[in-house]
Design a protein around this motif. Structure first.
Motif, PDB file in Angstrom:
ATOM      1  N   UNK A   1      20.889  62.588 -65.260  1.00  0.00           N
ATOM      2  CA  UNK A   1      20.978  63.740 -66.160  1.00  0.00           C
ATOM      3  C   UNK A   1      19.634  64.456 -66.225  1.00  0.00           C
ATOM      4  N   UNK A   2      18.553  63.687 -66.362  1.00  0.00           N
ATOM      5  CA  UNK A   2      17.220  64.294 -66.412  1.00  0.00           C
ATOM      6  C   UNK A   2      16.919  65.088 -65.146  1.00  0.00           C
ATOM      7  N   UNK A   3      17.155  64.497 -63.993  1.00  0.00           N
ATOM      8  CA  UNK A   3      16.869  65.191 -62.746  1.00  0.00           C
ATOM      9  C   UNK A   3      17.708  66.453 -62.614  1.00  0.00           C
ATOM     10  N   UNK A   4      18.943  66.395 -63.107  1.00  0.00           N
ATOM     11  CA  UNK A   4      19.802  67.576 -63.093  1.00  0.00           C
ATOM     12  C   UNK A   4      19.243  68.657 -64.011  1.00  0.00           C
ATOM     13  N   UNK A   5      18.832  68.287 -65.219  1.00  0.00           N
ATOM     14  CA  UNK A   5      18.287  69.262 -66.159  1.00  0.00           C
ATOM     15  C   UNK A   5      16.994  69.884 -65.636  1.00  0.00           C
ATOM     16  N   UNK A   6      16.204  69.097 -64.927  1.00  0.00           N
ATOM     17  CA  UNK A   6      14.929  69.583 -64.403  1.00  0.00           C
ATOM     18  C   UNK A   6      15.136  70.499 -63.191  1.00  0.00           C
ATOM     19  N   UNK A   7      16.025  70.081 -62.298  1.00  0.00           N
ATOM     20  CA  UNK A   7      16.191  70.797 -61.028  1.00  0.00           C
ATOM     21  C   UNK A   7      17.282  71.863 -61.071  1.00  0.00           C
ATOM     22  N   UNK A   8      18.286  71.676 -61.945  1.00  0.00           N
ATOM     23  CA  UNK A   8      19.434  72.570 -61.952  1.00  0.00           C
ATOM     24  C   UNK A   8      20.384  72.341 -60.797  1.00  0.00           C
ATOM     25  N   UNK A   9      20.140  71.268 -60.016  1.00  0.00           N
ATOM     26  CA  UNK A   9      20.985  70.960 -58.855  1.00  0.00           C
ATOM     27  C   UNK A   9      22.067  69.960 -59.251  1.00  0.00           C
ATOM     28  N   UNK A  10      23.323  70.336 -59.079  1.00  0.00           N
ATOM     29  CA  UNK A  10      24.431  69.452 -59.436  1.00  0.00           C
ATOM     30  C   UNK A  10      24.461  68.257 -58.487  1.00  0.00           C
ATOM     31  N   UNK A  11      24.483  67.008 -59.004  1.00  0.00           N
ATOM     32  CA  UNK A  11      24.420  65.833 -58.139  1.00  0.00           C
ATOM     33  C   UNK A  11      25.716  65.545 -57.385  1.00  0.00           C
ATOM     34  N   UNK A  12      26.814  66.118 -57.835  1.00  0.00           N
ATOM     35  CA  UNK A  12      28.097  66.003 -57.147  1.00  0.00           C
ATOM     36  C   UNK A  12      28.922  67.221 -57.533  1.00  0.00           C
TER      37      UNK A  12
END
Length: 365
Positions: free
Chosen positions: A320-331
């Protein structure tokens, strides 16, 4: 990570011990030994139970709690607007409808969040825990809005992100033909975890996702699931293989231990078959077995913790953190839409007492 931390607003149903809010948001607030890379700057709790933790935690962390979602999104801006939103619409005292679905306010949370962001001209990443909504029409509305406005989104379960034990060659999934997931717990609330495990594997078959043709859910009363197995309607071999990787199971006849398991049957448009056998007390984790290649079978356990600190939620929080930071959807967002539709139509199937064709789940990705 150097620099200023991303500023995040949190919207939750309730925040109490062992709730999803505590084990996810609590980590983002620095509890449970976690070192967050984002900063929670505002909080909304829809309910405040007698064992509420939010007031004490917010006071300790110096975070304001607002009475509306709009204020939670808009009030902390000042010179720096928020960079993301965490929505956790899980747990709390909410009604159950005639289809036995918990009516969590996930669409309302999402709709009010997006309206508040839109008023500020903001588009930021949004995480929303578990499936999109208990109503598929609501979920489809949410999906279409996200696509139209280009909103980065992450949802779904923590369980698909667990380690697989034993590890296996992921290329085996390319030729997957049928799969069975062993599950436990309540039909909707825990069934969605199993749907997510199933879909995270099935989507990796050759050609990608083709969509779902039909869904049926048998509660298992009077041994319906076992009778269906005896008729060859679902594969006993895959169930036994999936159970074989779960440690500590009792050595006794399954039908005596679990006379009334529930059974989900999912037929994909390309002919792939998916099954979920959901026990009431035999297991506490999720496992799976799938047939691939020249009738080979691969089985593995989703290695989730049974007790605190629930390492699988730590992994989810990191994602979730990496998604919030990058804006890149993990799937793909389509996975969350499809699993939402799968659990919604499964509960419809149970309510109507029959297999349902699902033309609206013609979802490819």
């Amino acid at each position: 990570m150097g620099g200023v931390k991303k500023r995040v607003a949190a919207i939750v149903t309730e925040y109490r011990y062992n709730s999803h809010a505590e084990v996810i948001l609590g980590r983002l607030l620095g509890d449970m030994g976690y070192h967050p890379q984002v900063e929670i700057v505002s909080l909304y709790t829809d309910q405040v139970p007698v064992n509420d933790m939010s007031r004490e935690v917010a006071a300790r962390c110096g975070i304001p709690i607002y009475s509306t979602i709009r204020e939670t999104i808009q009030a902390p801006h000042g010179e720096k607007p928020i960079d993301g939103v965490v929505i956790i619409g899980e747990h709390g005292n909410y009604p159950i409808n005639e289809k036995e679905q918990m009516m969590y306010p996930r669409r309302r949370f999402f709709e009010e969040t997006v309206a508040a962001l839109y008023g500020l001209g903001l588009v930021v990443p949004i995480f929303s825990d578990k499936h999109l909504a208990y109503n598929y029409d609501d979920a489809l509305w949410m999906y279409n809005l996200m696509k139209a406005r280009g909103i980065p989104f992450m949802g779904g379960s923590s369980i698909p992100h667990c380690d697989h034990v034993p590890a296996f060659d992921r290329q085996n999934l390319f030729s997957l033909q049928e799969i069975l997931v062993v599950s436990s717990g309540g039909l909707e609330g825990y069934g969605i975890h199993a749907m997510e495990v199933l879909q995270s594997l099935v989507e990796q078959r050759e050609g990608g996702e083709s969509g779902v043709r039909s869904i049926q859910l048998l509660r298992g009363t009077n041994g319906e699931a076992w009778s269906a197995m005896d008729r060859g309607e679902w594969p006993e071999e895959l169930m036994l293989q999936a159970l074989s990787v779960i440690p500590g199971l009792p050595n006794a006849p399954l039908r005596e231990l679990e006379p009334e398991p529930a059974l989900f049957i999912i037929e994909y448009i390309d002919g792939t078959k998916g099954y979920i056998i959901q026990f009431k007390q035999l297991v506490e984790q999720w496992s799976f077995a799938f047939r691939h290649g020249q009738q080979q079978v691969t089985a593995a356990l989703c290695d989730s913790d049974l007790d605190r600190p629930f390492a699988h939620f730590e992994r989810l929080t990191q994602m979730v953190e990496q998604f919030l930071i990058s804006g890149q959807e993990p799937f793909p967002l389509e996975r969350t839409l499809l699993t939402t539709g799968m659990i919604c139509f499964a509960m419809d199937s149970l309510y109507e007492g029959k297999k349902l064709d699902t033309p609206t789940l013609d979802i490819t990705y």
